[in-house]
Design an enzyme around this catalytic site. Structure first.
Site, PDB file in Angstrom:
ATOM      1  N   SER A 273       0.842  -1.199   0.000  1.00 58.05           N
ATOM      2  CA  SER A 273       0.000   0.000   0.000  1.00 58.05           C
ATOM      3  C   SER A 273       0.878   1.251   0.000  1.00 58.05           C
ATOM      4  O   SER A 273       0.848   2.044  -0.927  1.00 58.05           O
ATOM      5  CB  SER A 273      -0.975  -0.007   1.179  1.00 58.05           C
ATOM      6  OG  SER A 273      -0.308  -0.209   2.412  1.00 58.05           O
ATOM      7  N   GLY A 274       1.706   1.423   1.037  1.00 57.58           N
ATOM      8  CA  GLY A 274       2.589   2.587   1.081  1.00 57.58           C
ATOM      9  C   GLY A 274       4.062   2.249   0.995  1.00 57.58           C
ATOM     10  O   GLY A 274       4.901   3.128   0.793  1.00 57.58           O
TER      11      GLY A 274
ATOM     12  N   SER B  45       6.483  -6.196   2.038  1.00 60.84           N
ATOM     13  CA  SER B  45       5.356  -5.928   1.144  1.00 60.84           C
ATOM     14  C   SER B  45       5.788  -5.904  -0.319  1.00 60.84           C
ATOM     15  O   SER B  45       4.941  -5.866  -1.212  1.00 60.84           O
ATOM     16  CB  SER B  45       4.686  -4.595   1.508  1.00 60.84           C
ATOM     17  OG  SER B  45       5.599  -3.517   1.384  1.00 60.84           O
TER      18      SER B  45
ATOM     19  N   GLU C 197       6.881   2.656  24.977  1.00 59.68           N
ATOM     20  CA  GLU C 197       7.473   1.859  23.898  1.00 59.68           C
ATOM     21  C   GLU C 197       8.783   2.516  23.477  1.00 59.68           C
ATOM     22  O   GLU C 197       8.925   3.739  23.517  1.00 59.68           O
ATOM     23  CB  GLU C 197       6.518   1.815  22.709  1.00 59.68           C
ATOM     24  CG  GLU C 197       7.045   1.036  21.506  1.00 59.68           C
ATOM     25  CD  GLU C 197       6.241   1.323  20.264  1.00 59.68           C
ATOM     26  OE1 GLU C 197       5.471   0.449  19.847  1.00 59.68           O
ATOM     27  OE2 GLU C 197       6.383   2.435  19.703  1.00 59.68           O
TER      28      GLU C 197
ATOM     29  N   TYR D   3       6.822  -2.077  13.489  1.00 55.68           N
ATOM     30  CA  TYR D   3       8.270  -1.893  13.450  1.00 55.68           C
ATOM     31  C   TYR D   3       8.892  -3.271  13.195  1.00 55.68           C
ATOM     32  O   TYR D   3       9.716  -3.752  13.948  1.00 55.68           O
ATOM     33  CB  TYR D   3       8.795  -1.314  14.768  1.00 55.68           C
ATOM     34  CG  TYR D   3       8.317   0.085  15.086  1.00 55.68           C
ATOM     35  CD1 TYR D   3       8.033   0.993  14.073  1.00 55.68           C
ATOM     36  CD2 TYR D   3       8.154   0.507  16.407  1.00 55.68           C
ATOM     37  CE1 TYR D   3       7.595   2.276  14.362  1.00 55.68           C
ATOM     38  CE2 TYR D   3       7.724   1.792  16.702  1.00 55.68           C
ATOM     39  CZ  TYR D   3       7.444   2.668  15.675  1.00 55.68           C
ATOM     40  OH  TYR D   3       7.016   3.948  15.965  1.00 55.68           O
TER      41      TYR D   3
END
Length: 688
Positions: free
Chosen positions: A267-268, A276, A586, A628
């Site tokens: 997608s991005g 991806s 985090e 991440y």
């Protein structure tokens, strides 16, 4: 030849007479058409080549050479079994490719790496199939090692590499006087034929981009956000599908499954490990950038967003309709909606409203059978799984129905930096204790980096970036009570609209809303990230050790994001994202660099700091954030990776939700078609 090499049975029947120029084309594995010599990009994408040579002063011992040759021939059965896992039969690869694969396999063994696992074999397969060059393999050894395929193995000396290349070449020449060539991929050709049969002929050229198209590399590289994966030792897609209708995605899934080729969905392009758009096995890339429509319904406070849209495009569309609505997702505008939400998705309002995936009301997904399913037809288990469990394990997510959230007409942004000499050490320690108890409408991103100190040495600089869903007058009492050390003057704070705060955190001019429509980042670098969750404050001594490791790399960065707020009120099992109550903050360990030569050094730094921090972060499991992504946590070795094997990394991302994710995976994709190096595994038959 008959006198010197009688064993070759050399005669006219096994010779081919030709002109000199024809011999050049023969050894280059070209056709007999002279014009093919003029093709510049005949062998696919450019690669980094490197090689070395050596000379033998004495003949090789015949007995030893004969034993090695016999051992090489015995590899056939092993290689056939490994290729069978890819769906190949002996008739689907030609002798030239077969002997090339033998050669690379031998090279691996001769380097002292032992017999390769299937995952390592896939690397060899992709390299040999793609380039047919041992020099190319050697040049990219470091990149393969970086991706974890050589963990626990390394050639002992540079000399062993030289011997390996020399001997491998000799063996291959003796075994079969063959050329190095790439083979046609019958599977990819079958996919193209199948896909073309599902799509009207007048649309096919707009949807599918093959390697011989001039648009192939520009499209492939456009959404690569991490330069580590711009040139990799793994194959590029056999073809790129750029669907602009849902039916195009359906056809891609149906045909890929039919012919047995994997898919990757982008997608991005922000996946931290490039999963991806990177694969060890041959694959088809479905790039969703044409599927990015956004429909905002302010009256009902909902939005339908296609997965190819970016967060920036979503934020822009909301702001065009309302100044008092927003969506609680990430701060990087070029991140794709599809991957971000399917991994959980947190941003500057997550302490007030939770994760992006907490606000999904419905979704549309193409499943393994090519069906388009919504929440009702997919069922609540699959709907649960794709909201934080990683959509790529279950199908291709086409769109999300999102619940918008109210935002005040005025929010406030604050940024201040200070060094250790200015008191940053004490303030960082203080943040660990109180930040998770901030009002839920407050967000803090505390970034630690290396800078030059006043005494000529290095020091740590801490940057405090706050977002307050309040005005300056409303936030000031709390800040005075808890952070009097900071500059609290009126000029240090900037009041603005919510959409302007998005621009501010993205380092854009706050009035340039059009910048949110840019799908490319302001700058693209090589980078590596790793994550942790902290449940107890880290002592000053522990933080000092962290600073000392940061001093070893000037470009290192450690980012702390306090939790608390509504995050502590949402159950760990509400969606697959489990990191809720009990987490103080985090941590993202991050390093970026501009030169590929720095890759090994900088990636090694992330592993070193991660090792040091083990004593100070969550345990059993040591938690991590899926968005991440970190392949150092572990990878699936092949399509048959067991639940126990995948738990090495799966429990870090999902904790107790991992088992339920595997159950959903087994139900909806029992053949494990949708898979990658960290996809959810299928449970054994009969196990629940």
């Amino acid at each position: 030849m008959q006198d010197k090499f009688p064993d070759l049975s050399f005669d006219h029947s096994n010779c081919t007479e030709m002109s000199w120029i024809q011999s050049v084309m023969y050894f280059a594995a070209l056709s007999n058409t002279l014009s093919t010599m003029l093709h510049i990009s005949l062998w696919g994408e450019p690669s980094v080549d490197s090689g070395s040579e050596s000379y033998r002063e004495m003949p090789m011992n015949y007995t030893k050479l004969e034993a090695i040759v016999e051992w090489v021939l015995a590899l056939s059965h092993t290689l056939e079994m490994m290729l069978a896992k890819l769906g190949y039969t002996p008739g689907q690869y030609n002798p030239n490719f077969w002997i090339l694969l033998h050669g690379v396999y031998i090279a691996w063994w001769l380097a002292g790496l032992g017999e390769p696992t299937f995952e390592q074999f896939m690397y060899l397969y992709s390299v040999s199939k793609k380039q047919g060059s041992f020099g190319w393999v050697q040049a990219n050894y470091r990149k393969a090692k970086e991706r974890g395929y050589f963990i626990g193995h390394k050639p002992s000396t540079q000399k062993s590499w030289r011997n390996m290349w020399c001997l491998a070449y000799v063996l291959l020449f003796i075994l079969l006087n063959s050329v190095w060539c790439t083979t046609s991929n019958s599977i990819s050709e079958s996919f193209l034929q199948c896909f073309s049969s599902h799509i009207p002929s007048n649309s096919i050229s707009k949807i599918i981009i093959t390697k011989n198209s001039s648009a192939y590399y520009p499209v492939f590289q456009f959404s690569i956000q991490n330069l580590r994966f711009l040139h990799t030792p793994t194959p590029t897609p056999e073809a790129i599908i750029t669907p602009f209708k849902h039916s195009h995605v359906q056809a891609a899934v149906i045909c890929a499954k039919k012919v047995g080729i994997q898919i990757r969905t982008r997608s991005g392009g922000h996946d931290y490990e490039g999963l991806s758009y990177v694969s060890i096995a041959p694959f088809i890339l479905i790039d969703l950038f044409e599927l990015r429509s956004i429909d905002i319904d302010i009256e009902n406070e909902i939005a339908w967003v296609e997965s190819g849209a970016t967060l920036g495009e979503l934020y822009y569309a909301i702001a065009q309709k309302s100044k008092v609505h927003g969506f609680p997702a990430g701060t990087c505008p070029t991140v794709g909606v599809g991957g971000h939400i399917s991994g959980g998705g947190y941003g500057s309002m997550f302490r007030k409203y939770g994760m992006a995936a907490d606000h999904v009301l419905d979704a549309k997904i193409v499943d393994v059978n090519g069906r388009v399913l919504d929440r009702k037809s997919m069922g609540e288990e699959l709907f649960w799984a794709i909201r934080g469990g990683g959509g790529a394990s279950f199908g291709v997510i086409l769109s999300w129905k999102l619940r918008l959230v109210p935002v005040p007409p005025t929010v406030t942004v604050y940024n201040e930096s200070m060094t250790m000499e200015q008191g940053a050490t004490k303030l960082v320690s203080k943040c660990q204790v109180i930040a998770d108890s901030m009002p839920e409408g407050y967000f803090l991103r505390l970034a630690l980096g290396v800078t030059n100190g006043t005494n000529g040495g290095k020091t740590i600089q801490a940057t405090f970036a706050f977002l307050f869903l309040e005005t300056y007058e409303e936030l000031l009492p709390w800040m005075k009570e808890n952070f009097p050390e900071l500059n609290l003057s009126r000029t240090a704070f900037t009041e603005m609209s919510w959409i302007q705060s998005i621009l501010s955190f993205a380092h854009f001019a706050i009035n340039d809303t059009e910048a949110l429509l840019n799908r490319t980042q302001q700058s693209t670098t090589f980078f590596k990230g790793k994550s942790d969750y902290v449940t107890q404050p880290i002592s000053e001594a522990g933080m000092e050790g962290l600073y000392q490791i940061m001093f070893q790399l000037d470009t290192s960065m450690v980012i702390l994001a306090p939790f608390g707020g509504i995050m502590s009120e949402i159950s760990e099992s509400e969606i697959p994202f489990p990191h809720r109550k009990g987490n103080l903050y985090e941590i993202l360990y991050y390093v970026g660099w501009d030169d590929d030569k720095e890759t090994e050094k900088d990636v090694s730094w992330t592993r070193r700091v991660y090792g040091y921090m083990a004593a100070y972060v969550s345990k059993s499991p040591r938690a991590a954030y899926l968005n991440y992504r970190d392949l150092d946590l572990g990878i699936n070795k092949d399509a048959n990776t067991s639940y126990a094997q995948a738990s090495i990394w799966g429990l870090s991302y999902f904790k107790n939700n991992f088992r339920r994710l595997a159950q959903v995976k087994t139900l909806v994709d029992p053949g494990n078609f949708f898979r990658n190096e960290q996809s959810i595994p299928v449970l054994p038959s009969g196990e629940k």
